[in-house]
Design a protein around this motif. Structure first.
Motif, PDB file in Angstrom:
ATOM      1  N   LEU A   1       0.861  -1.183   0.000  1.00 33.03           N
ATOM      2  CA  LEU A   1       0.000   0.000   0.000  1.00 33.03           C
ATOM      3  C   LEU A   1       0.895   1.231   0.000  1.00 33.03           C
ATOM      4  N   ILE A   2       0.680   2.117  -0.975  1.00 31.67           N
ATOM      5  CA  ILE A   2       1.464   3.343  -1.096  1.00 31.67           C
ATOM      6  C   ILE A   2       0.580   4.536  -0.772  1.00 31.67           C
ATOM      7  N   ILE A   3       0.981   5.320   0.206  1.00 34.29           N
ATOM      8  CA  ILE A   3       0.262   6.532   0.588  1.00 34.29           C
ATOM      9  C   ILE A   3       0.982   7.720  -0.054  1.00 34.29           C
ATOM     10  N   ALA A   4       0.261   8.474  -0.899  1.00 33.93           N
ATOM     11  CA  ALA A   4       0.894   9.592  -1.614  1.00 33.93           C
ATOM     12  C   ALA A   4       0.013  10.838  -1.595  1.00 33.93           C
TER      13      ALA A   4
ATOM     14  N   HIS B   1      -2.263  16.944   5.244  1.00 31.26           N
ATOM     15  CA  HIS B   1      -3.541  17.281   5.859  1.00 31.26           C
ATOM     16  C   HIS B   1      -4.665  16.342   5.415  1.00 31.26           C
ATOM     17  N   HIS B   2      -4.404  15.512   4.403  1.00 34.83           N
ATOM     18  CA  HIS B   2      -5.387  14.515   3.968  1.00 34.83           C
ATOM     19  C   HIS B   2      -5.122  13.142   4.586  1.00 34.83           C
ATOM     20  N   LEU B   3      -4.021  13.000   5.317  1.00 33.83           N
ATOM     21  CA  LEU B   3      -3.634  11.678   5.809  1.00 33.83           C
ATOM     22  C   LEU B   3      -4.657  11.045   6.746  1.00 33.83           C
TER      23      LEU B   3
ATOM     24  N   SER C   1       4.778   5.348   3.067  1.00 33.62           N
ATOM     25  CA  SER C   1       4.253   6.701   2.913  1.00 33.62           C
ATOM     26  C   SER C   1       5.268   7.537   2.156  1.00 33.62           C
ATOM     27  N   LEU C   2       4.812   8.206   1.099  1.00 31.39           N
ATOM     28  CA  LEU C   2       5.670   9.115   0.340  1.00 31.39           C
ATOM     29  C   LEU C   2       5.385  10.565   0.707  1.00 31.39           C
ATOM     30  N   LEU C   3       4.729  10.772   1.841  1.00 31.59           N
ATOM     31  CA  LEU C   3       4.404  12.122   2.291  1.00 31.59           C
ATOM     32  C   LEU C   3       5.660  12.854   2.735  1.00 31.59           C
ATOM     33  N   ASN C   4       5.631  14.168   2.591  1.00 30.87           N
ATOM     34  CA  ASN C   4       6.685  14.998   3.147  1.00 30.87           C
ATOM     35  C   ASN C   4       6.555  15.048   4.670  1.00 30.87           C
TER      36      ASN C   4
ATOM     37  N   GLY D   1      -4.171  28.109  -4.869  1.00 37.37           N
ATOM     38  CA  GLY D   1      -5.078  28.437  -3.775  1.00 37.37           C
ATOM     39  C   GLY D   1      -5.413  27.248  -2.900  1.00 37.37           C
ATOM     40  N   ARG D   2      -4.568  26.188  -2.962  1.00 38.66           N
ATOM     41  CA  ARG D   2      -4.800  25.017  -2.132  1.00 38.66           C
ATOM     42  C   ARG D   2      -4.121  25.180  -0.768  1.00 38.66           C
ATOM     43  N   THR D   3      -4.567  24.412   0.204  1.00 43.32           N
ATOM     44  CA  THR D   3      -3.912  24.399   1.512  1.00 43.32           C
ATOM     45  C   THR D   3      -2.499  23.856   1.358  1.00 43.32           C
ATOM     46  N   THR D   4      -1.528  24.554   1.920  1.00 42.01           N
ATOM     47  CA  THR D   4      -0.143  24.092   1.829  1.00 42.01           C
ATOM     48  C   THR D   4       0.190  23.180   3.011  1.00 42.01           C
TER      49      THR D   4
END
Length: 309
Positions: free
Chosen positions: A71-74, A78-80, A99-102, A264-267
């Motif tokens: 399972l790859i989380i990308a 804030h969506h995790l 997880s490939l999240l920063n 204009g997306r949440t950073t």
């Protein structure tokens, strides 16, 4: 052996790796988890990579499926929390999760939900993809770093290495995955944040003296944090390493945080400078540049959001 893969997060990072894995394993064996709204959008306007439409196998979060081998989380950070629930049916006793999240917190959150034994530490870097709507363009596909928390070799590491080799995904299994994860955090706190504030491209960050100097000074504050946290070996050599990496990317490529600001997306400022500032207070390490950049990034995000409203 890894035969079934699930991916959640089909943005500028997840889309490329889901495509590579689908191309190798077969699209029927790689499931991309998306909500109903996104499914409708991707059905009417397909995701394209460098101008080529890709027919991913989309599945909804509530669908009962055979557990994934990998399972790859990308998603974005804030969506995790929602992603964790949306992918729960894809996790079985033998599932490996990366997880490939920063940032430096996603592995801990995944371990709390699914068990530490299922989670490998991972991240991706040197990827210069940009996303506009459902169109994703890139010149480099990046490198996935992964490893066991204890840095030991394991059967699942070798299975992942074999899969990525066959799927033509560049990877490294570093000597110390925690150190490399913190090195990427150092980059996120500095280059991502400064690019978002100044609107600087990768090339600008590597070549404009005022921006480059600020990046390096900020990275030194992160190195001080890492040392106080007990991370071994993160030093000035990593500043030089990442200067070379970003100088090698497409000059007009943009960091994910700059792309978010402009759209204009949440950073992910809360998971970069704000998180680093919190650590500074906890560890008693001064982080004046990081503190200021976090506030400036929050202000820049708010101004851009008003313009895009």
């Amino acid at each position: 052996m890894i035969k079934k893969v699930s991916v959640i997060g089909i943005g500028a990072v997840g889309a490329i790796y889901a495509w590579r894995l689908s191309d190798y394993l077969g699209y029927e064996n790689v499931r991309v988890i998306v909500g109903d709204d996104r499914l409708k959008r991707y059905t009417s306007s397909k995701i394209s990579l460098n101008g080529t439409n890709i027919d991913y196998q989309f599945v909804s979060p509530g669908m009962q499926v055979e557990p994934a081998d990998l399972l790859i989380i990308a998603t974005k950070n804030h969506h995790l929390p929602q992603a964790i629930e949306d992918c729960a049916s894809h996790v079985g006793p033998k599932t490996t999760i990366i997880s490939l999240l920063n940032g430096i917190d996603s592995e801990r959150m995944l371990a709390q939900r699914f068990g530490e034994e299922k989670v490998l530490y991972a991240f991706t870097t040197a990827l210069d993809s940009t996303r506009e709507g459902t169109r994703i363009d890139f010149s480099t596909e990046g490198i996935i770093y992964f490893g066991e928390k204890n840095n030991k070799d394991s059967e699942r590491l070798q299975e992942m290495a074999s899969l990525f080799t066959q799927a033509k995904i560049a990877f490294q299994i570093p000597e110390n995955i925690e150190r490399e994860l913190w090195a990427k955090f150092m980059v996120n706190v500095s280059i991502n944040t400064l690019s978002a504030i100044t609107r600087a491209t990768y090339g600008d960050c590597a070549s404009i003296p005022a921006i480059k100097a600020m990046i390096i000074d900020t990275q030194r504050e992160v190195i001080a944090l890492a040392k106080a946290k007990g991370v071994v070996g993160l030093d000035e050599s990593y500043i030089e390493k990442y200067q070379k990496i970003f100088a090698s990317l497409e000059y007009y490529g943009k960091t994910s945080m700059l792309q978010d600001i402009e759209a204009g997306r949440t950073t992910e400022n809360d998971f970069f400078c704000v998180r680093a500032s919190e650590l500074g207070r906890e560890l008693g390490v001064p982080t004046p540049l990081i503190d200021a950049l976090g506030r400036l990034a929050a202000g820049s995000e708010a101004v851009q959001a008003k313009r895009n409203y």
